[in-house]
Design an enzyme around this catalytic site. Structure first.
Site, PDB file in Angstrom:
ATOM      1  N   ASP A  97     -21.229  15.889 -25.575  1.00 12.67           N
ATOM      2  CA  ASP A  97     -19.965  16.183 -25.276  1.00 12.67           C
ATOM      3  C   ASP A  97     -18.953  14.809 -24.745  1.00 12.67           C
ATOM      4  O   ASP A  97     -18.223  15.076 -24.112  1.00 12.67           O
ATOM      5  CB  ASP A  97     -20.213  17.229 -23.956  1.00 12.67           C
ATOM      6  CG  ASP A  97     -19.664  18.501 -24.567  1.00 12.67           C
ATOM      7  OD1 ASP A  97     -19.585  18.605 -25.608  1.00 12.67           O
ATOM      8  OD2 ASP A  97     -19.962  19.628 -23.745  1.00 12.67           O
ATOM      9  N   HIS A 156       3.888   6.908   5.188  1.00 11.73           N
ATOM     10  CA  HIS A 156       2.819   7.545   5.616  1.00 11.73           C
ATOM     11  C   HIS A 156       2.055   6.868   6.714  1.00 11.73           C
ATOM     12  O   HIS A 156       1.494   7.675   7.441  1.00 11.73           O
ATOM     13  CB  HIS A 156       1.835   8.090   4.481  1.00 11.73           C
ATOM     14  CG  HIS A 156       1.180   7.151   3.819  1.00 11.73           C
ATOM     15  ND1 HIS A 156       1.506   5.962   3.153  1.00 11.73           N
ATOM     16  CD2 HIS A 156      -0.163   6.698   4.262  1.00 11.73           C
ATOM     17  CE1 HIS A 156       0.453   5.148   2.756  1.00 11.73           C
ATOM     18  NE2 HIS A 156      -0.645   5.570   3.550  1.00 11.73           N
ATOM     19  N   GLU A 186       1.085   5.657  12.306  1.00 15.24           N
ATOM     20  CA  GLU A 186      -0.159   5.131  12.602  1.00 15.24           C
ATOM     21  C   GLU A 186      -0.155   3.489  12.802  1.00 15.24           C
ATOM     22  O   GLU A 186      -0.933   3.289  13.888  1.00 15.24           O
ATOM     23  CB  GLU A 186      -0.819   5.381  11.140  1.00 15.24           C
ATOM     24  CG  GLU A 186      -2.323   4.889  11.343  1.00 15.24           C
ATOM     25  CD  GLU A 186      -3.459   5.648  12.350  1.00 15.24           C
ATOM     26  OE1 GLU A 186      -3.050   6.708  12.716  1.00 15.24           O
ATOM     27  OE2 GLU A 186      -4.360   5.070  12.330  1.00 15.24           O
ATOM     28  N   ASP A 187       0.557   2.872  11.919  1.00 13.79           N
ATOM     29  CA  ASP A 187       0.272   1.412  12.159  1.00 13.79           C
ATOM     30  C   ASP A 187       1.508   0.722  12.656  1.00 13.79           C
ATOM     31  O   ASP A 187       1.290  -0.365  12.625  1.00 13.79           O
ATOM     32  CB  ASP A 187       0.103   0.902  10.846  1.00 13.79           C
ATOM     33  CG  ASP A 187      -1.288   1.538  10.371  1.00 13.79           C
ATOM     34  OD1 ASP A 187      -2.247   1.750  11.315  1.00 13.79           O
ATOM     35  OD2 ASP A 187      -1.650   1.518   9.273  1.00 13.79           O
ATOM     36  N   HIS A 232       0.652  -1.178  -0.149  1.00 16.90           N
ATOM     37  CA  HIS A 232       0.070  -0.097  -0.096  1.00 16.90           C
ATOM     38  C   HIS A 232       1.028   1.452   0.111  1.00 16.90           C
ATOM     39  O   HIS A 232       0.792   1.988  -1.028  1.00 16.90           O
ATOM     40  CB  HIS A 232      -1.121  -0.129   1.168  1.00 16.90           C
ATOM     41  CG  HIS A 232      -1.801   1.441   1.522  1.00 16.90           C
ATOM     42  ND1 HIS A 232      -2.210   1.879   0.472  1.00 16.90           N
ATOM     43  CD2 HIS A 232      -1.490   2.098   2.536  1.00 16.90           C
ATOM     44  CE1 HIS A 232      -2.687   3.018   1.232  1.00 16.90           C
ATOM     45  NE2 HIS A 232      -2.220   3.164   2.289  1.00 16.90           N
ATOM     46  N   ASP A 259      -3.018   8.403  -0.973  1.00 18.72           N
ATOM     47  CA  ASP A 259      -3.166   7.527  -0.278  1.00 18.72           C
ATOM     48  C   ASP A 259      -4.842   7.104  -0.492  1.00 18.72           C
ATOM     49  O   ASP A 259      -5.251   5.885  -0.759  1.00 18.72           O
ATOM     50  CB  ASP A 259      -3.265   7.974   1.331  1.00 18.72           C
ATOM     51  CG  ASP A 259      -3.629   6.960   2.307  1.00 18.72           C
ATOM     52  OD1 ASP A 259      -3.292   5.854   2.047  1.00 18.72           O
ATOM     53  OD2 ASP A 259      -4.176   7.529   3.144  1.00 18.72           O
TER      54      ASP A 259
HETATM   55 MN    MN Z   1      -2.613   4.719   3.846  1.00 19.34          MN
END
Ligand code: MN
Length: 743
Positions: A287, A100, A104-105, A76, A167
Site C-alpha cells: 500500500d 498568538h 505570552e512573550d 515564527h 503553531d
Molecule cells: Mn508559538
C-alpha cells in the site's frame, strides 16, 4: 493542483528540524506579503486591513526578540499565519496566528488585544496563551492540563485548535534548536495528541507531516532507513508508476471522462507502522503507492471505479465507499486496491475536486466559502466530533479520566452503523451495542439490556461492524454496570457510565451518611427536629466549609469525616463522656478496617493502597476481596455484578501496602542506580526491581515496594519523576510481579 507530485506535499527536506525556516532568505515584510496574497486568493473580499494591523502590531511587539537559531522571533508567528492562510482560513484566524505569542512573550496584554482587535480575537489569543502557560515538570499532568485548556478554549471557538495546530507544526519543523529531552517530549505529545486531532478534523496533510516529524525525532534511525528504502523503491518503480497512470488516463478518456491523476507515496510513519503491525518486510507492503483520480462529478467516480476493476484485479476486502458513507470527519472518496499481473499492487482513490479540497484541509474549509456556517451533513458530522469532545470535557470531573477517554476517542478508526430508522451513527472501531445505546441517548444507554444486530439478538459486549443495523432493547429497571467499562470503546459511553457510577456511589454515601448522623444524634439525645437547632447547625456547617447537608452526609458516607465533627458543640456535657466513637458502617457500604470485624483481602492483581478508590468483590470463603476501582483484572474476569460491593477505607491502619511502579526513561546510563538511590533516600524499601528496554529503545523499569498510603506513594512518584532522564512514572495497572509474599 498542477504538479503530478502534488500529493507528496509532506516535504521534509532532510531530517526534521533541519528544514530551512520560512524566512531564511526573505525579510519579514516579504513573508507577510506572501501571506496576504495567499489570503486574498482564497478570500477576495477578505479583511486584509485586519491582517495589516496584526502584522504591524505583532512585528512591533516582538522587535528585538530572536529565536535560538538567531533569526528574528517574528518569523515564527509569520510562519504560523502562513499555514493558516494556506489552509484557507479566515482573516481572524490568520491575524491570530500573527499575534498568538504576543500576550505570552511580549508586553502586550489581553485587554490590549481586545481593545485593538475585538473580543473574538482576544478570546482566541487568550485560549492560546493559557495553553502555553504550563509548567513542564510533570508529564502526565502536562498532558491532562493541556487537553483541558485546549477543550475549554475550543468550546468557545474551534479556531483556537487550528491556530494551535499551525503553531505546533512550525515548532515541529524547527525542533532542532531544543534540547533532546524537550524535543522528545514535544514530539511524543504531537504524536499522541495533535496528529490524531488533525486527523479527526480531516486535515490529512497536517496529520501526515506531524506524524513524520515526530517519527524523525523519536526514532531517527528508523526514520532515515525508511526514507532511503522508499526513495529507492520509488526510483525503481518510476517507469511503471507513470505507465499505469497513462493506462488509467487513457481508459477513462475512452469513456469520455476527463480526469486528473496524481500519485503519492504514503507518509513514512504510516508505512512504518503498518510494517510493525503486520510483521512484514518492506517488500510485502503493497500500500505504499496510491493513485488519486479526480473526476468531474460524483457519478463518474463510480464509472471510473468500474473501469479500473475491469483493467486490474481488485483485492477483496479493500474496497471502501466513503462517498456514500463519508467518514466521521467529513472525508469523502472511494478507495480500492488492485493487483497487477506482475503481482505488484497499489491503492487507488476516486473523488471530485470539492472532495479533494476538503480532504486536504478538512474542517478548515468551513471558513472558505461559508464563513463558519454549518451547511451540509459532513460538516455537521464534523462538528459532532468537536461537540463530543467538548461534552467529554464538561462531564469528566477527573482530568486523568478525561485524557484517557480522549486518547481512546482519538485512537480508533470510526465505523458507521444504522439505527432502525436508517440514520447513521459514527462509533469507534470495536464499539459495542452499549456504545451505540449511549450514542442514541444517555437514557437508552443507562437502561439497555440487549440488542439486535441485523435482526439477531446479541450480547451487550458484541463487537459491531461497519454497516450493521442496530436496535437496542431497554428495560426501565436496568442500570449501568461497572462491568461495562471493560468493553465499551467510545469515550462518551465511558464517561457516562463513570459519571453514573460516581453519582450512584454518592447517593449511597449520602443516605448512609445521613443515617449514621441521625443515629449518632439520637444517641446523644439531640433533637434534630428543633428548628432553632437546625439553624445553628446550618451555620456551623457553613463554618466547616460544607456547601450543603448533602455534601456533609456524603463526606460521612465516604468516611472522610465523622458525624461528631458537626455534632460536638451541641452535645450536652453529661453525654460527652461517651467512649471513642466506634466506626459505624453505612447501609450498603462496607468499611475496610482491621477493627470492623469484616473479613477482607487486598487483591494481589492490582494491589490497592490506603487512599485509593476501591471496589469490593464478595468471594466464597475469603470474605471481600478489595480491588482498585479500575482494576483491569477485575474488569476482564467479567465478575458477577451482583457480587460487586461498595467499600471504603476505614481508619488508616499502621500497615504497609505493597504496590508496583513502572518507570520509562531515556536510554541514559546509570538509571538503575539513580532510581534505586532515590527510592532508598526517601525511606522506602524496594522489594523487587527489574529493568529492560522499551519499544522506543529507552529504559523501562518495574519495581515492587511498600508504602504507607496513597499520599506516600504520590510523593515517591514525584521524587522519581524529578530524576533526569525519567519520562514517566506510573503505577502498574495490574501487577507485574504478581503475588508477593506479604507478611
Ligand atoms: Mn508559538
Amino acid at each position: 493542483m498542477t504538479d503530478s507530485n502534488q500529493g507528496d506535499s509532506v516535504n521534509i527536506g532532510g531530517i526534521a528540524g533541519l528544514t530551512p525556516n520560512v524566512g531564511a532568505h526573505l525579510s519579514l515584510e516579504d513573508v507577510y506579503q506572501q501571506i496576504r496574497t495567499t489570503f486574498l486568493r482564497h478570500h477576495p473580499n477578505g479583511d486584509a486591513e485586519l491582517l495589516d494591523n496584526a502584522f504591524k502590531t505583532g512585528r512591533a511587539m516582538h522587535v528585538n526578540q530572536y529565536r535560538k537559531s538567531g533569526e528574528p522571533y517574528f518569523f515564527h508567528p509569520l510562519a504560523v499565519a502562513k499555514f493558516l492562510a494556506e489552509w484557507r482560513l479566515d482573516a481572524v484566524s490568520v491575524a491570530c496566528g500573527l499575534l498568538h505569542d504576543t500576550v505570552e512573550d511580549t508586553l502586550m496584554t489581553n485587554s490590549e488585544v481586545q481593545r485593538q482587535f475585538g473580543t473574538e480575537m482576544a478570546e482566541i489569543v487568550d485560549g492560546l496563551t493559557k495553553m502555553s502557560k504550563l509548567d513542564f515538570t510533570d508529564q502526565t499532568m502536562l498532558n491532562a492540563e493541556n487537553v483541558r485548556k485546549l477543550l475549554v478554549a475550543m468550546d468557545k471557538d474551534v479556531r483556537v485548535l487550528l491556530v494551535k495546530l499551525a503553531d505546533r507544526l512550525h515548532n515541529m519543523r524547527t525542533l532542532s534548536s531544543f534540547q533532546e529531552e524537550k524535543r522528545r517530549r514535544i514530539a511524543r505529545e504531537t504524536r499522541e495528541l495533535y496528529a490524531p486531532l488533525a486527523n479527526r478534523l480531516g486535515m490529512s496533510l497536517v496529520r501526515a507531516e506531524l506524524e513524520d516529524l515526530a517519527f524523525a525525532n523519536l526514532d531517527p534511525e528508523s526514520y532515515i532507513e525508511m526514507r532511503q528504502i522508499m526513495d529507492l523503491k520509488r526510483q525503481r518503480s518510476a517507469a511503471v508508476i507513470e505507465e499505469i497512470r497513462k493506462t488509467i488516463l487513457l481508459a477513462l478518456r475512452e469513456q469520455g471522462i476527463v480526469a486528473e491523476i496524481f500519485f503519492r507515496i504514503k507518509h513514512l510513519y504510516s508505512i512504518w507502522k503498518k510494517m510493525g503491525a503486520q510483521q512484514k518486510g518492506i517488500e510485502d507492503i503493497y500500500d505504499w503507492l496510491a493513485y488519486r483520480v479526480i473526476c468531474p462529478d460524483r457519478a463518474s467516480c463510480y464509472t471510473a471505479l468500474g473501469l479500473i476493476h475491469a483493467l486490474y484485479k481488485p483485492i477483496p476486502g479493500r474496497f471502501k465507499d466513503y462517498i456514500s458513507l463519508p467518514k466521521d470527519n467529513g472525508y469523502q472518496s472511494i478507495h480500492t486496491s488492485v493487483m497487477m499481473t506482475s503481482g505488484e499492487s497499489f491503492e487507488i482513490q476516486f473523488r471530485t475536486q470539492d472532495m479533494d479540497d476538503y480532504a486536504e484541509v478538512g474542517i478548515a474549509s468551513h471558513w472558505t466559502y461559508k464563513d463558519g456556517r454549518l451547511a451540509n451533513r459532513q460538516e455537521i458530522n464534523q462538528a459532532s466530533f468537536l461537540r463530543r469532545m467538548v461534552t467529554l470535557y464538561k462531564e469528566s470531573r477527573d482530568s486523568r479520566d478525561l485524557v484517557a477517554n480522549l486518547k481512546g476517542e482519538l485512537k480508533f478508526q470510526q465505523i458507521q452503523v444504522f439505527t432502525p430508522k436508517g440514520d447513521l451513527r459514527s462509533l469507534p472501531e470495536n464499539a459495542t451495542p452499549v456504545d451505540f445505546a449511549y450514542a442514541i441517548h444517555t437514557d437508552v444507554g443507562h437502561h439497555c439490556v440487549g440488542a439486535k444486530v441485523n435482526g439477531c439478538i446479541v450480547s451487550l459486549r458484541h463487537v459491531l461492524k461497519n454497516g450493521d443495523r442496530v436496535e437496542i432493547l431497554t428495560r426501565a429497571d436496568r442500570k449501568p454496570s461497572r462491568n461495562w467499562l471493560s468493553f465499551v470503546a467510545s469515550a462518551r459511553a465511558k464517561t457516562k457510565i463513570q459519571t453514573f457510577i460516581r453519582e450512584e456511589q454518592r447517593a449511597i454515601a449520602i443516605s448512609s451518611g445521613k443515617e449514621r448522623f441521625e443515629r449518632e444524634a439520637r444517641f446523644f439525645e439531640i433533637k434534630l427536629n428543633s428548628a432553632e437547632l437546625r439553624l445553628a447547625m446550618k451555620a456551623r456547617l457553613k463554618d466547616l466549609k460544607f456547601p450543603s447537608w448533602e455534601a456533609f452526609y456524603a463526606s460521612i458516607g465516604f468516611n472522610r469525616v465523622g458525624p461528631r465533627l458537626l455534632l460536638d458543640p451541641f452535645i450536652p456535657k453529661t453525654k460527652k463522656v461517651r467512649a471513642e466513637e466506634a466506626p459505624a458502617i453505612g447501609l450498603n457500604t462496607i468499611l475496610v478496617d482491621d477493627n470492623a470485624g469484616i473479613l477482607y483481602v487486598l487483591a494481589s492483581c492490582c494491589k490497592p493502597v490506603w487512599g485509593d478508590e476501591i471496589v469490593g468483590y464478595t468471594t466464597r470463603g475469603r470474605g471481600i476481596s478489595v480491588h482498585r476501582a479500575h482494576c483491569p483484572h477485575l474488569a476482564l474476569s467479567a465478575p458477577d455484578p451482583e457480587c460487586i460491593v461498595s467499600v471504603v477505607w476505614g481508619k488508616a491502619s499502621k500497615a504497609v501496602f505493597n504496590t508496583e511502579l513502572i518507570v520509562n526513561t531515556d536510554d541514559r546510563h546509570g538509571m538503575v542506580a539513580a532510581i534505586s538511590a532515590a527510592v532508598q533516600n526517601s525511606g522506602f524499601s524496594l522489594q523487587r526491581f527489574s529493568g529492560g528496554i522499551n519499544d522506543r529503545s529507552g529504559g523501562v523499569f518495574y519495581m515492587a515496594l511498600r508504602v504507607k498510603d496513597r499520599d506516600n506513594l504520590v510523593e515517591l512518584i514525584g521524587t522519581i519523576r524529578k530524576i533526569k532522564g525519567v519520562f514517566t512514572v506510573e503505577r502498574v495497572r495490574g501487577s507485574y510481579f504478581g503475588n508477593l509474599n506479604s507478611n
